[in-house]
Design a protein around this motif. Structure first.
Motif, PDB file in Angstrom:
ATOM      1  N   ILE A  80       0.819  -1.208   0.000  1.00 57.58           N
ATOM      2  CA  ILE A  80       0.000   0.000   0.000  1.00 57.58           C
ATOM      3  C   ILE A  80       0.865   1.276   0.000  1.00 57.58           C
ATOM      4  CG2 ILE A  80      -0.301   0.309   2.497  1.00 57.58           C
ATOM      5  CD1 ILE A  80      -3.302   0.777   1.843  1.00 57.58           C
ATOM      6  N   HIS A  81       2.091   1.171   0.479  1.00 57.39           N
ATOM      7  CA  HIS A  81       3.007   2.309   0.546  1.00 57.39           C
ATOM      8  C   HIS A  81       3.859   2.460  -0.718  1.00 57.39           C
ATOM      9  CE1 HIS A  81       2.143   2.757   4.800  1.00 57.39           C
ATOM     10  NE2 HIS A  81       2.347   1.455   4.939  1.00 57.39           N
ATOM     11  N   LEU A  82       3.835   1.466  -1.576  1.00 57.61           N
ATOM     12  CA  LEU A  82       4.793   1.386  -2.676  1.00 57.61           C
ATOM     13  C   LEU A  82       4.178   1.747  -4.024  1.00 57.61           C
ATOM     14  CD1 LEU A  82       6.384  -2.037  -1.664  1.00 57.61           C
ATOM     15  CD2 LEU A  82       7.077   0.258  -0.945  1.00 57.61           C
ATOM     16  N   GLU A  83       5.031   2.221  -4.902  1.00 62.47           N
ATOM     17  CA  GLU A  83       4.639   2.490  -6.287  1.00 62.47           C
ATOM     18  C   GLU A  83       5.312   1.437  -7.167  1.00 62.47           C
ATOM     19  OE1 GLU A  83       5.870   5.656  -9.764  1.00 62.47           O
ATOM     20  OE2 GLU A  83       6.069   6.259  -7.679  1.00 62.47           O
ATOM     21  N   ARG A  84       4.508   0.605  -7.812  1.00 65.39           N
ATOM     22  CA  ARG A  84       5.081  -0.435  -8.676  1.00 65.39           C
ATOM     23  C   ARG A  84       5.706   0.220  -9.898  1.00 65.39           C
ATOM     24  NH1 ARG A  84       2.689  -6.317 -10.144  1.00 65.39           N
ATOM     25  NH2 ARG A  84       4.570  -7.019 -11.182  1.00 65.39           N
ATOM     26  N   ILE A  85       6.841  -0.289 -10.314  1.00 65.15           N
ATOM     27  CA  ILE A  85       7.516   0.272 -11.485  1.00 65.15           C
ATOM     28  C   ILE A  85       7.709  -0.818 -12.529  1.00 65.15           C
ATOM     29  CG2 ILE A  85       8.639   2.140 -10.232  1.00 65.15           C
ATOM     30  CD1 ILE A  85      11.197   0.532 -10.185  1.00 65.15           C
ATOM     31  N   ASP A  86       7.780  -0.389 -13.778  1.00 67.85           N
ATOM     32  CA  ASP A  86       7.999  -1.330 -14.873  1.00 67.85           C
ATOM     33  C   ASP A  86       9.388  -1.088 -15.462  1.00 67.85           C
ATOM     34  OD1 ASP A  86       7.825   0.864 -16.651  1.00 67.85           O
ATOM     35  OD2 ASP A  86       5.696   0.538 -16.966  1.00 67.85           O
ATOM     36  N   SER A  87       9.699  -1.824 -16.497  1.00 69.84           N
ATOM     37  CA  SER A  87      11.043  -1.758 -17.072  1.00 69.84           C
ATOM     38  C   SER A  87      11.373  -0.380 -17.643  1.00 69.84           C
ATOM     39  CB  SER A  87      11.216  -2.829 -18.147  1.00 69.84           C
ATOM     40  OG  SER A  87      10.302  -2.617 -19.204  1.00 69.84           O
ATOM     41  N   TYR A  90      12.611   1.760 -14.687  1.00 74.03           N
ATOM     42  CA  TYR A  90      13.767   1.255 -13.954  1.00 74.03           C
ATOM     43  C   TYR A  90      15.022   1.392 -14.807  1.00 74.03           C
ATOM     44  CZ  TYR A  90      16.790  -1.816 -11.286  1.00 74.03           C
ATOM     45  OH  TYR A  90      17.833  -2.314 -10.564  1.00 74.03           O
ATOM     46  N   LYS A  91      15.790   2.431 -14.541  1.00 74.97           N
ATOM     47  CA  LYS A  91      17.005   2.681 -15.317  1.00 74.97           C
ATOM     48  C   LYS A  91      18.251   2.642 -14.456  1.00 74.97           C
ATOM     49  CE  LYS A  91      14.590   3.358 -18.978  1.00 74.97           C
ATOM     50  NZ  LYS A  91      14.398   2.256 -19.866  1.00 74.97           N
ATOM     51  N   TYR A 109      24.401  -7.455  -9.691  1.00 78.16           N
ATOM     52  CA  TYR A 109      23.882  -6.320 -10.461  1.00 78.16           C
ATOM     53  C   TYR A 109      22.766  -6.784 -11.399  1.00 78.16           C
ATOM     54  CZ  TYR A 109      27.914  -3.621  -8.939  1.00 78.16           C
ATOM     55  OH  TYR A 109      28.845  -2.965  -8.181  1.00 78.16           O
ATOM     56  N   PRO A 110      21.614  -7.149 -10.848  1.00 80.25           N
ATOM     57  CA  PRO A 110      20.546  -7.685 -11.704  1.00 80.25           C
ATOM     58  C   PRO A 110      19.854  -6.605 -12.537  1.00 80.25           C
ATOM     59  CG  PRO A 110      19.800  -7.539  -9.452  1.00 80.25           C
ATOM     60  CD  PRO A 110      21.241  -7.141  -9.450  1.00 80.25           C
ATOM     61  N   LYS A 111      19.374  -7.036 -13.680  1.00 78.04           N
ATOM     62  CA  LYS A 111      18.553  -6.171 -14.533  1.00 78.04           C
ATOM     63  C   LYS A 111      17.083  -6.400 -14.171  1.00 78.04           C
ATOM     64  CE  LYS A 111      21.855  -6.564 -18.252  1.00 78.04           C
ATOM     65  NZ  LYS A 111      22.175  -7.233 -19.477  1.00 78.04           N
ATOM     66  N   PHE A 112      16.230  -5.568 -14.736  1.00 78.79           N
ATOM     67  CA  PHE A 112      14.800  -5.680 -14.467  1.00 78.79           C
ATOM     68  C   PHE A 112      14.296  -7.091 -14.759  1.00 78.79           C
ATOM     69  CE2 PHE A 112      10.338  -5.372 -15.543  1.00 78.79           C
ATOM     70  CZ  PHE A 112       9.840  -4.582 -14.524  1.00 78.79           C
ATOM     71  N   PHE A 120      10.585 -11.620  -8.345  1.00 76.68           N
ATOM     72  CA  PHE A 120      10.533 -10.349  -7.636  1.00 76.68           C
ATOM     73  C   PHE A 120       9.864  -9.282  -8.493  1.00 76.68           C
ATOM     74  CE2 PHE A 120      13.908 -12.594  -5.527  1.00 76.68           C
ATOM     75  CZ  PHE A 120      13.846 -12.182  -4.208  1.00 76.68           C
ATOM     76  N   ASP A 121       9.004  -8.484  -7.870  1.00 76.31           N
ATOM     77  CA  ASP A 121       8.422  -7.310  -8.510  1.00 76.31           C
ATOM     78  C   ASP A 121       9.153  -6.085  -7.978  1.00 76.31           C
ATOM     79  OD1 ASP A 121       6.405  -8.739  -9.929  1.00 76.31           O
ATOM     80  OD2 ASP A 121       5.262  -8.881  -8.058  1.00 76.31           O
ATOM     81  N   LEU A 122       9.260  -5.057  -8.822  1.00 77.17           N
ATOM     82  CA  LEU A 122       9.994  -3.854  -8.431  1.00 77.17           C
ATOM     83  C   LEU A 122       9.061  -2.728  -8.044  1.00 77.17           C
ATOM     84  CD1 LEU A 122      12.875  -3.850 -11.039  1.00 77.17           C
ATOM     85  CD2 LEU A 122      13.006  -4.362  -8.615  1.00 77.17           C
ATOM     86  N   TYR A 123       9.477  -2.003  -7.009  1.00 76.48           N
ATOM     87  CA  TYR A 123       8.685  -0.902  -6.468  1.00 76.48           C
ATOM     88  C   TYR A 123       9.610   0.258  -6.117  1.00 76.48           C
ATOM     89  CZ  TYR A 123       5.199  -4.553  -5.811  1.00 76.48           C
ATOM     90  OH  TYR A 123       4.320  -5.577  -6.017  1.00 76.48           O
TER      91      TYR A 123
END
Length: 146
Positions: A80-87, A90-91, A109-112, A120-123
């Motif tokens: 609820i606190h997070l903003e999901r980001i897409d590729s 994510y730079k 050093y993982p990529k998206f 894993f989902d990125l936020y």
């Protein structure tokens, strides 16, 4: 001779001073007691059930990263606190706290795509990035600057 010795000792002292710090915490209460959230090294959004928390930061570069585990029933209160980001969003080149006790194929050093492939989902939260595995209750966090 004395000047050489003094210069050598001074150089040794300057080179041996480190501005990076590393901490391990058993749970969120320990983080709060240590003021690690207030100092900005750990995101305040981590759930109350967070445990096995590790963080590393460098005062010179303002880089920092860490990881924690959490109870999967807390995933909704975390997200609820997070903003999901897409590729496209994510730079950032990220260095993660690649834990040997977590069974995944992530490199340092993982990529998206690597995060997604490992579940894993990125936020984004404030100046932090988080990679969260909702099924395993695992999260990485990192920031580039405060």
């Amino acid at each position: 001779m004395k000047v050489k010795l003094i210069v050598t000792l001074l150089l040794f002292f300057l080179c041996s001073c480190s501005e990076h710090f590393e901490s391990d915490y058993f749970n969120k209460e320990e983080i709060i007691q240590d003021d690690a959230i207030l100092r900005g090294w750990i995101p305040s959004c981590i759930p109350q059930s967070a445990k096995n928390i590790h963080e590393w930061h460098d005062l010179d570069t303002n880089l920092g990263y860490g990881s924690f585990e959490f109870n999967i029933i807390d995933i909704d209160s975390l997200k609820i606190h997070l903003e999901r980001i897409d590729s496209n969003q994510y730079k950032m080149k990220s260095f993660i706290d690649n834990r040997s006790d977590w069974d995944n194929e992530l490199t340092d050093y993982p990529k998206f795509e690597d995060f997604n492939r490992a579940g894993f989902d990125l936020y984004k939260y404030e100046y932090f990035y988080l990679a969260i595995n909702s099924k395993l209750g695992q999260a990485y966090f990192w920031h580039k600057y405060r």
